[in-house]
Design an enzyme around this catalytic site. Structure first.
Site, short mmCIF file in Angstrom:
data_model
loop_
_atom_site.label_atom_id
_atom_site.label_comp_id
_atom_site.label_asym_id
_atom_site.label_seq_id
_atom_site.Cartn_x
_atom_site.Cartn_y
_atom_site.Cartn_z
N ARG A 97 0.86 -1.19 0.00
CA ARG A 97 0.00 0.00 0.00
C ARG A 97 0.89 1.24 0.00
O ARG A 97 1.74 1.39 0.87
CB ARG A 97 -0.89 -0.01 1.25
CG ARG A 97 -1.65 1.29 1.49
CD ARG A 97 -2.49 1.17 2.76
NE ARG A 97 -3.21 2.39 3.06
CZ ARG A 97 -2.87 3.25 4.03
NH1 ARG A 97 -1.82 3.03 4.80
NH2 ARG A 97 -3.59 4.32 4.23
N HIS A 141 -2.66 11.05 1.00
CA HIS A 141 -2.03 10.81 2.30
C HIS A 141 -1.37 12.14 2.72
O HIS A 141 -0.16 12.22 2.88
CB HIS A 141 -1.04 9.65 2.22
CG HIS A 141 -0.74 8.99 3.54
ND1 HIS A 141 -0.94 7.64 3.78
CD2 HIS A 141 -0.26 9.49 4.70
CE1 HIS A 141 -0.58 7.35 5.02
NE2 HIS A 141 -0.15 8.46 5.61
N ASN A 185 -6.57 8.90 3.47
CA ASN A 185 -5.97 8.29 4.66
C ASN A 185 -6.23 9.21 5.85
O ASN A 185 -5.79 10.36 5.86
CB ASN A 185 -4.46 8.14 4.48
CG ASN A 185 -3.81 7.54 5.73
OD1 ASN A 185 -4.02 6.37 6.02
ND2 ASN A 185 -3.05 8.34 6.46
N GLU A 186 -6.98 8.71 6.82
CA GLU A 186 -7.14 9.37 8.12
C GLU A 186 -7.64 10.81 8.04
O GLU A 186 -6.92 11.75 8.43
CB GLU A 186 -5.83 9.31 8.91
CG GLU A 186 -5.31 7.89 9.11
CD GLU A 186 -4.13 7.82 10.08
OE1 GLU A 186 -3.55 8.86 10.40
OE2 GLU A 186 -3.82 6.70 10.52
N ASN A 312 -6.79 2.12 10.59
CA ASN A 312 -5.42 2.20 11.11
C ASN A 312 -5.50 2.18 12.63
O ASN A 312 -6.20 3.01 13.22
CB ASN A 312 -4.75 3.50 10.66
CG ASN A 312 -4.53 3.54 9.15
OD1 ASN A 312 -4.69 2.52 8.46
ND2 ASN A 312 -4.17 4.70 8.64
N TYR A 314 -3.27 1.97 16.24
CA TYR A 314 -1.98 2.02 16.95
C TYR A 314 -2.13 1.85 18.46
O TYR A 314 -1.34 1.20 19.11
CB TYR A 314 -1.25 3.34 16.65
CG TYR A 314 -0.75 3.39 15.23
CD1 TYR A 314 0.47 2.84 14.88
CD2 TYR A 314 -1.53 3.96 14.22
CE1 TYR A 314 0.92 2.86 13.56
CE2 TYR A 314 -1.09 3.98 12.90
CZ TYR A 314 0.14 3.43 12.58
OH TYR A 314 0.58 3.43 11.28
N GLU A 366 -3.02 -0.01 8.54
CA GLU A 366 -1.78 0.36 9.23
C GLU A 366 -1.83 -0.18 10.65
O GLU A 366 -2.83 -0.02 11.34
CB GLU A 366 -1.60 1.88 9.33
CG GLU A 366 -1.28 2.57 8.04
CD GLU A 366 -1.08 4.08 8.21
OE1 GLU A 366 -0.76 4.53 9.34
OE2 GLU A 366 -1.27 4.80 7.22
N GLU A 419 8.57 10.83 9.83
CA GLU A 419 7.38 10.67 10.66
C GLU A 419 6.77 12.05 11.00
O GLU A 419 6.72 12.47 12.14
CB GLU A 419 7.70 9.84 11.90
CG GLU A 419 6.56 9.61 12.89
CD GLU A 419 5.22 9.20 12.28
OE1 GLU A 419 5.19 8.45 11.32
OE2 GLU A 419 4.19 9.69 12.79
C1 FCB Z 1 -0.51 7.27 10.84
C2 FCB Z 1 -0.16 7.79 9.46
C3 FCB Z 1 1.14 7.28 8.91
C4 FCB Z 1 2.20 7.18 10.01
C5 FCB Z 1 1.66 6.45 11.21
C6 FCB Z 1 2.67 6.26 12.31
O1 FCB Z 1 -1.37 8.18 11.46
O2 FCB Z 1 -1.18 7.44 8.54
O3 FCB Z 1 1.53 8.10 7.86
O4 FCB Z 1 2.68 8.42 10.31
O5 FCB Z 1 0.55 7.12 11.71
#
Ligand code: FCB
Length: 464
Positions: A97, A141, A185-186, A312, A314, A366, A419
């Protein structure tokens, strides 16, 4: 949309001994992949006709980026594309991706196309296909052409039309070759970090603007899907949202209320319009005058059938009505970003979304972690990252076993990269990048991922 009507299913192969559901990609039962984005890896910011993006301009401002770096060189992927595709192939990762840099293919965001830019993506897509890797394209993005920002950016409704034109052109050129197209994206990050806190480009600080931006992003997604389908684009089309389940810090009434609010602003503000065609009433009331201007027909336009929804994930969120005196993460297992490691949150999130919404097939687009990796000779023993990935795959598997229709998982990220506001200080890659030499070195997590993918996937059971 009915859960079973999914055009990915046409191509499903049968791998009956897998614990992961049957689905999707041309050859496999479940998509395993790795993610990147254009601005974070490409570099070559001034080459072959590329225009400035809002991130180029944001990086030039004072104190926006922790290490005062920028995306001028990044991982030099623009020049090392073949080497990077070879690495994905060597790691036997079946899906990749990546995002297209809008200002690389249309420097001003409207008008002339930059053929040199399209040639780069054409070569990338062809190289991936040659190696048997499925290309998954993201259109946006975060790198808006600066020239559109100069005219108001995403706050300006005109940007929606420009995005739809850009989406149509990319689809016209590449939709017969790529496996899926993601519009955004997001959008939460673009709206809130870009326009409310101002931590990200374009660095605006206004709640009213942020909410208008969020609305225009969703609208541009819906109109792009509608237009692409009218143009007979047949591949799966979707959007990717960043989501974290929110848990109350305590059982108090105030914390529970705050949980509801945070959940509304992060999850329901995006899920409700996409899936149900309306904004959540409690959040509209909370926003009051900061609620976006919505024109007749907008909500229907946003609520297009999704072929897939990307998530995504985390970490989780903790809602606390009164700011805690010490760091909320004290005593918790955290990554180098300071984000809590909380795999259970992925299971909880998926199960909750499945309960509250009629979901299309879900892809984890992600998931990954930053750690302070130290090379030791020719190896990088990033045990914590490997553990992080294993535990989140297990959490995803748990959600699947509870009935959630998850069809794929992508690690963030293929390699260490820029980042955002953290510059190059945070390493998320499963491949280490030595920025001085641009030498790539697969970390132990990459080798683990390779072995995991190539093993009988049913062995995923063992990681529980
Ligand atoms: C997400 C983003 C990606 C990266 C990760 C750590 O929010 O989509 O680009 O920065 O976090």
């Amino acid at each position: 949309m009915a859960k079973t009507t999914n055009i990915f299913m046409k191509n499903q192969a049968t791998e009956s001994n897998s614990n992961f559901p049957q689905s999707l990609d041309k050859r496999s039962s479940f998509v395993w992949g790795v993610s990147t984005s254009a601005f974070q890896i490409e570099g070559a910011s001034l080459e072959e006709g590329r225009g400035d993006s809002i991130w180029d301009v944001f990086c030039r401002q004072k104190d926006t980026i922790k290490d005062h770096s920028n995306g001028d060189v990044a991982c030099d992927h623009y020049h090392r594309m073949q080497e990077d595709v070879n690495l994905i192939a060597a790691l036997k990762i079946p899906s990749y991706r990546f995002s297209i840099s809008w200002p690389r293919v249309q420097p001003l965001g409207e008008g002339t196309w930059n053929e040199k830019g399209f040639e780069f993506y054409s070569r990338l897509i062809n190289s991936l296909i040659e190696k048997g890797i499925s290309p998954h394209v993201t259109l946006y993005h975060w790198d808006l052409p600066q020239s559109l920002q100069d005219k108001g950016g995403w706050e300006n409704r005109e940007t929606v039309n420009h995005f739809v034109n850009y989406a149509s052109e990319v689809a016209r050129r590449f939709s017969h070759k790529v496996a899926s197209i993601t519009t955004h994206n997001e959008p939460w990050v673009v709206a809130i970090l870009g326009h409310e806190s101002g931590m990200f480009a374009p660095g605006v600080k206004s709640t009213k603007t942020a909410m208008q931006v969020a609305h225009h992003l969703l609208l541009s997604h819906g109109l792009a899907l509608k237009t692409l389908r009218q143009n007979d684009v047949k591949i799966p089309l979707g959007i990717v949202l960043n989501q974290s389940p929110i848990y109350p810090a305590t059982d108090s009434e105030a914390d529970r209320k705050k949980t509801q609010l945070d959940d509304g602003l992060l999850i329901r503000w995006y899920m409700d319009p996409l899936i149900k065609g309306s904004y959540p009433q409690d959040i509209l009331t909370y926003l009051g005058e900061n609620a976006p201007d919505v024109l007749p027909g907008d909500m229907q336009a946003i609520q297009q059938p999704l072929d897939f929804l990307g998530i995504n994930y985390y970490t989780r969120g903790i809602a606390c009505a009164t700011p805690p005196t010490e760091s909320a993460n004290t005593g918790k297992e955290i990554t180098a970003m300071g984000w809590e490691v909380y795999p259970q949150g992925l299971t909880d999130l998926l199960v909750r979304l499945d309960k509250d919404y009629q979901l299309p097939p879900i892809y984890i687009m992600e998931n990954g972690a930053a750690y302070d990796d130290q090379p030791s000779g020719d190896r990088i023993h990033d045990k914590e990252r490997t553990q992080y990935i294993k535990r989140h795959i297990a959490a995803m598997q748990e959600a699947i076993s509870l009935g959630v229709n998850v069809r794929g998982y992508f690690v963030w990220s293929l390699m260490d990269n820029f980042e955002w506001a953290e510059g190059y200080t945070k390493r998320f890659g499963i491949i280490f990048v030595d920025y001085k030499t641009q030498r790539r070195l697969p970390k132990d997590s990459a080798l683990w991922y390779r072995d995991f993918i190539t093993s009988n996937i049913s062995k995923a059971q063992f990681i529980r």
